[in-house]
Design an enzyme around this catalytic site. Sequence first.
Site, PDB file in Angstrom:
ATOM      1  N   SER A  53      -1.008  13.105  11.335  1.00 17.81           N
ATOM      2  CA  SER A  53      -2.003  13.663  10.412  1.00 17.81           C
ATOM      3  C   SER A  53      -1.857  15.181  10.353  1.00 17.81           C
ATOM      4  O   SER A  53      -2.455  15.831   9.503  1.00 17.81           O
ATOM      5  CB  SER A  53      -3.422  13.282  10.852  1.00 17.81           C
ATOM      6  OG  SER A  53      -3.623  13.568  12.226  1.00 17.81           O
ATOM      7  N   GLU A 123       3.492   2.994  14.245  1.00 25.64           N
ATOM      8  CA  GLU A 123       2.700   2.115  13.386  1.00 25.64           C
ATOM      9  C   GLU A 123       3.413   0.791  13.145  1.00 25.64           C
ATOM     10  O   GLU A 123       4.638   0.763  12.998  1.00 25.64           O
ATOM     11  CB  GLU A 123       2.459   2.800  12.028  1.00 25.64           C
ATOM     12  CG  GLU A 123       1.683   4.099  12.134  1.00 25.64           C
ATOM     13  CD  GLU A 123       1.429   4.770  10.788  1.00 25.64           C
ATOM     14  OE1 GLU A 123       1.831   4.202   9.731  1.00 25.64           O
ATOM     15  OE2 GLU A 123       0.831   5.858  10.790  1.00 25.64           O
ATOM     16  N   GLU A 190      -7.103   0.944  12.780  1.00 25.33           N
ATOM     17  CA  GLU A 190      -7.626   1.877  11.773  1.00 25.33           C
ATOM     18  C   GLU A 190      -8.187   1.123  10.577  1.00 25.33           C
ATOM     19  O   GLU A 190      -7.511   0.274   9.983  1.00 25.33           O
ATOM     20  CB  GLU A 190      -6.502   2.845  11.329  1.00 25.33           C
ATOM     21  CG  GLU A 190      -7.005   3.845  10.292  1.00 25.33           C
ATOM     22  CD  GLU A 190      -6.110   5.064  10.110  1.00 25.33           C
ATOM     23  OE1 GLU A 190      -5.137   5.241  10.882  1.00 25.33           O
ATOM     24  OE2 GLU A 190      -6.393   5.851   9.176  1.00 25.33           O
TER      25      GLU A 190
HETATM   26  O1  KIV Z   1      -2.178  10.720  12.842  1.00 20.21           O
HETATM   27  C1  KIV Z   1      -3.331  10.490  13.229  1.00 20.21           C
HETATM   28  O2  KIV Z   1      -4.195  11.368  13.291  1.00 20.21           O
HETATM   29  C2  KIV Z   1      -3.643   9.119  13.620  1.00 20.21           C
HETATM   30  C3  KIV Z   1      -5.062   8.816  13.948  1.00 20.21           C
HETATM   31  C4  KIV Z   1      -5.867   8.764  12.711  1.00 20.21           C
HETATM   32  C5  KIV Z   1      -5.201   7.573  14.731  1.00 20.21           C
HETATM   33  O3  KIV Z   1      -2.793   8.287  13.653  1.00 20.21           O
END
Ligand code: KIV
Length: 272
Positions: A53, A123, A190
């Site tokens: 993220s 993932e 998620e």
């Molecule tokens: O990249 C991220 O921040 C995540 C979280 C939302 C679990 O994978």
Amino acid sequence: MSVTPTTRKRVTTRRLIDMKAAGKAIACLTAYDAITAGILDSAGVDVLLVGDSVGNVIQGHDTTIPVTLEHMIYHTQAVVRVVEHALVVTDMPFMSYQVSPQEAFRNAGRLMKEAGSGAVKLEGGQRVLEAVRLMTENGIPVMGHLGLTPQSIHQFGSYKERGATPEEAEQIVRDAIALEQAGAFAIVLEKIPTALAAEVTKVTTVPTIGIGAGPHCDGQILVWTDMMGMSTEFRPRFVRRYAELHEVMTSAVQQYVTDVRGNTFPGPEESY
Ligand code: KIV
């Protein structure tokens, strides 16, 4: 109850599994830089995820797709330098683990060796099992991630909830069990229905970490900038805003601009 950070022991993957068994909830947040990671760590967070993220939050992209392994190494190094207690987990970015289990293993190894991460996250379910097995059999702890997996956004077509159909829900349960069997030490869930997250939590012995997955997971994770209210636009229902930093920062900066323009900063006490 207050947290006494100085007496906390370093969090390990084993400790997280024990916390699940003991019914003690696991508090996780994302972190991308040293100053923030230091605050979150000393405030008592158990797991700091250097999430991909970072692509949205720090780099300003619409998706996590452009994030590279080099970016993840850079941000993990900054976090690892200051963290004393939390387990640091690093996301494997898009295309760093999909090509082959061997390439995934090599890239995960770089995150451990060059960045100093304590574990990696990737993932997917069935399609990543071989990679997960290869890593966990060779000393690399792996966190899974099921449900809404943002790296598949172009395949999903939207960020809406996953696991809402019986077929998709069953697949998520199967994937969670398979990830545990392949050696994963925890699984992020998620944006899936509360009842489905509760079922996954019940059928697995490794902790489930929810984000938009209801209260029955073994732990929770949020993107730190979301829970601190840094954005005016991004306000999904699953985020609780613990502060309104956007407003706090905006008014502080406005005051600074006013002081500079009015020649009231720096004052005598701020000068040499
Ligand atoms: O990249 C991220 O921040 C995540 C979280 C939302 C679990 O994978």
